[in-house]
Structures are given as C-alpha cells and as structure tokens.
Design an enzyme around this catalytic site. Structure first.
Site, short mmCIF file in Angstrom:
data_model
loop_
_atom_site.label_atom_id
_atom_site.label_comp_id
_atom_site.label_asym_id
_atom_site.label_seq_id
_atom_site.Cartn_x
_atom_site.Cartn_y
_atom_site.Cartn_z
N GLY A 15 0.79 -1.23 0.00
CA GLY A 15 0.00 0.00 0.00
C GLY A 15 0.81 1.27 0.00
O GLY A 15 0.35 2.32 0.47
N ASN A 17 1.59 3.04 -2.59
CA ASN A 17 0.90 3.99 -3.48
C ASN A 17 -0.33 4.58 -2.78
O ASN A 17 -0.62 5.77 -2.92
CB ASN A 17 0.50 3.30 -4.79
CG ASN A 17 1.64 3.31 -5.79
OD1 ASN A 17 2.01 4.36 -6.32
ND2 ASN A 17 2.22 2.14 -6.03
N ARG A 68 -15.00 -14.92 -10.04
CA ARG A 68 -14.57 -13.52 -10.07
C ARG A 68 -15.75 -12.56 -10.16
O ARG A 68 -15.72 -11.46 -9.63
CB ARG A 68 -13.65 -13.31 -11.28
CG ARG A 68 -12.26 -13.84 -11.04
CD ARG A 68 -11.46 -13.86 -12.32
NE ARG A 68 -11.59 -12.62 -13.06
CZ ARG A 68 -11.38 -12.49 -14.37
NH1 ARG A 68 -11.03 -13.53 -15.08
NH2 ARG A 68 -11.52 -11.33 -14.97
N MET A 93 -3.90 -6.88 -7.09
CA MET A 93 -3.40 -7.97 -7.94
C MET A 93 -4.50 -8.88 -8.45
O MET A 93 -4.31 -10.10 -8.53
CB MET A 93 -2.33 -8.76 -7.17
CG MET A 93 -1.12 -7.92 -6.82
SD MET A 93 -0.42 -7.13 -8.30
CE MET A 93 1.05 -6.37 -7.62
N HIS A 112 1.00 0.74 -13.16
CA HIS A 112 1.79 -0.43 -13.55
C HIS A 112 3.28 -0.06 -13.52
O HIS A 112 3.66 0.99 -14.04
CB HIS A 112 1.38 -0.89 -14.96
CG HIS A 112 2.10 -2.13 -15.36
ND1 HIS A 112 1.81 -3.36 -14.81
CD2 HIS A 112 3.13 -2.34 -16.22
CE1 HIS A 112 2.62 -4.26 -15.32
NE2 HIS A 112 3.44 -3.68 -16.18
N GLU A 145 -10.83 -3.84 -20.64
CA GLU A 145 -11.03 -5.30 -20.47
C GLU A 145 -9.74 -6.11 -20.58
O GLU A 145 -9.71 -7.27 -20.20
CB GLU A 145 -12.13 -5.85 -21.39
CG GLU A 145 -12.02 -5.55 -22.88
CD GLU A 145 -12.21 -4.07 -23.21
OE1 GLU A 145 -11.60 -3.63 -24.19
OE2 GLU A 145 -12.94 -3.37 -22.48
N VAL A 147 -5.41 -6.75 -19.84
CA VAL A 147 -4.53 -6.61 -18.67
C VAL A 147 -3.49 -5.55 -18.99
O VAL A 147 -2.66 -5.74 -19.88
CB VAL A 147 -3.85 -7.97 -18.33
CG1 VAL A 147 -2.88 -7.81 -17.17
CG2 VAL A 147 -4.90 -9.01 -18.00
C1 GAR Z 1 3.51 -1.25 -7.34
O1 GAR Z 1 4.82 -1.28 -7.84
C2 GAR Z 1 2.50 -1.31 -8.48
O2 GAR Z 1 2.90 -0.62 -9.62
C3 GAR Z 1 2.47 -2.80 -8.73
O3 GAR Z 1 2.48 -3.37 -7.45
C4 GAR Z 1 3.20 -2.52 -6.55
C5 GAR Z 1 2.33 -2.26 -5.36
O4 GAR Z 1 3.04 -1.56 -4.39
N1 GAR Z 1 1.30 -3.17 -9.46
C6 GAR Z 1 1.33 -4.14 -10.38
O5 GAR Z 1 2.30 -4.79 -10.65
C7 GAR Z 1 -0.01 -4.37 -11.07
N2 GAR Z 1 0.18 -5.22 -12.20
P1 GAR Z 1 2.29 -0.84 -3.18
O6 GAR Z 1 1.32 -1.87 -2.59
O7 GAR Z 1 3.40 -0.52 -2.24
O8 GAR Z 1 1.59 0.37 -3.71
#
Ligand code: GAR
Length: 221
Positions: A15, A17, A68, A93, A112, A145, A147
């Site tokens: 978390g 971000n 899902r 994820m 990403h 839609e 990835v």
């Molecule tokens: C981040 O680097 C984000 O870009 C990546 O997961 C990490 C989460 O970090 N997301 C992906 O790879 C999605 N395909 P965080 O939980 O510390 O924000």
C-alpha cells in the site's frame, strides 16, 4: 475551490501507493477524499495504513468467492454504497471482470511498474530488468477489459543502470509511482482528462519540454 472527487482504493499488499495518495490529500495537494479502501488480502500492510489514517476499509477475501464475477459484484456494492466516483487500483493484484468495468466506465485507474505496453502483467520490474532495457518506468492508465492495456494518462521514465539489482530498480520505479499517481488523480479531479479512443489528452496543462534522454549518455554525438 474544486469539489473533491470521491475515491475507492483497491489494494492487495504493502500500500505504498495508497500512502502517497493519503499523504497528498492530507497536504492539501490532491482534491480528493478516500471514501473506502477495499483489500482482497486480510494480511496486507495496506490495511494498517487505512486504520492509522481513520479511513474505512473492507476486506473482501477473493478465496471465499465462487468466481470472479461474484467477487466483483461485492466490490461494486461496497464502492457504490460509499458513493465512489473514481476507483484507484493501487497494487491490486486481481483482474477485473467486464461487470466491474461496466459499473465504472472509464472511472478506474491502475498503476503499472513499467512503460506500457512493454512488460504487462505481474512482473513489470523484473521483466524489464531481465530483458536488459536501458530505460523503464511506470504508467498510470484507465482500466479496460485487457490486462494493463487501457488508455495511458501519464508515464515516468526511469533509467536502468549497469550495477542495478531488481530490488534497486524496483525502488527507483516506486519513487516515481508515488509522484505520478497523485498527479493523474488530480488531473481527473480537475476534469482535464479527455479520452478519445486509446488517447488521453490533457486539457490546459503544461506541455512536455524535456529533451530526449540517452542511457548510457552520448559523448561525441
Ligand atoms: C507497485 O509497484 C505497483 O505498480 C504494482 O504493485 C506494486 C504495489 O506496491 N502493481 C502491479 O504490478 C499491477 N500489475 P504498493 O502496494 O506498495 O503500492
């Protein structure tokens, strides 16, 4: 003063971000309010961050859902009940179903850790590292839609250095993620994002003025 945009943040892990969004809201730089945080992993550190900042969080454990679709319907129900306008995927994820996308059309952002459309999927950083690129980066885009395929809002470029490890590179990318995500959300809050097909134009915003970059740097040329 701008009306604050109501956010629902989806997380699965650390978390960081999410934290950068919280910090920028608290600093008054981001015209947004996090109404609810949804997490599919009961052990995620992101839940501690939510608690610390007094933000409602809901755990929806995907392993408890038959498919899902049902999982997404539960998320939609929660997000709507908190009047969420923009869904922010921050290290979430799970791939969203068409049902979820239809519930929030072009109102879902994702970050990403690579320069899309390169290195889509789960291993953005290590994919770029193993491939041997000289630059990689991060991308904020609207979800569609596919990835990691939706219209791109903002990207940051990060160099890959000869003595990097994946961990060092990951940190360098993450630092930029924490800058571009709040910026993308603020552009949305300011109603500056104009989507036309695959392209996102930014209305009334500074233009890019940087120079092309080279890695390694050019010497005589
Ligand atoms: C981040 O680097 C984000 O870009 C990546 O997961 C990490 C989460 O970090 N997301 C992906 O790879 C999605 N395909 P965080 O939980 O510390 O924000």
């Amino acid at each position: 003063m701008l009306k604050k945009v109501n956010l629902g943040v989806l997380v699965s892990g650390s978390g960081s971000n999410l934290q950068s969004v919280i910090d920028n809201i608290e600093l008054g730089k981001l015209d947004a309010a996090i109404k609810v945080i949804i997490c599919n992993n009961p052990d995620a550190y992101a839940l501690k961050r939510a608690k610390k900042h007094g933000i409602p969080s809901v755990v929806i454990d995907h392993t408890k859902y038959r498919n899902r679709e049902l999982f997404d319907l539960k998320m939609i129900e929660i997000l709507k009940s908190f009047s969420v306008e923009l869904v922010v995927m921050a290290g979430f994820m799970k791939v969203l179903t068409a049902t979820f996308l239809r519930a929030f059309p072009m109102k879902i952002m994702n970050i990403h850790p690579a320069l899309l459309p390169s290195f889509q999927g789960l291993h953005g950083q290590s994919g770029a590292f193993e491939y041997g690129v000289k630059f990689t980066g991060c991308t904020v885009h609207f979800a569609d839609e596919g990835v990691d395929t939706g219209p791109i809002i903002i990207q940051a470029v990060v160099p890959v250095c000869d003595d990097d490890t994946v961990e060092i590179l990951q940190k360098r990318i993450l630092k930029e993620e924490h800058r571009i995500y709040p910026q993308a959300i603020q552009l949305y809050a300011e109603n500056k994002l104009e989507i036309s097909g695959r392209k996102v134009r930014i209305r009334d915003h500074k233009k890019f003025e940087g120079l092309p970059q080279h890695n390694p740097p050019l010497e005589k040329f």
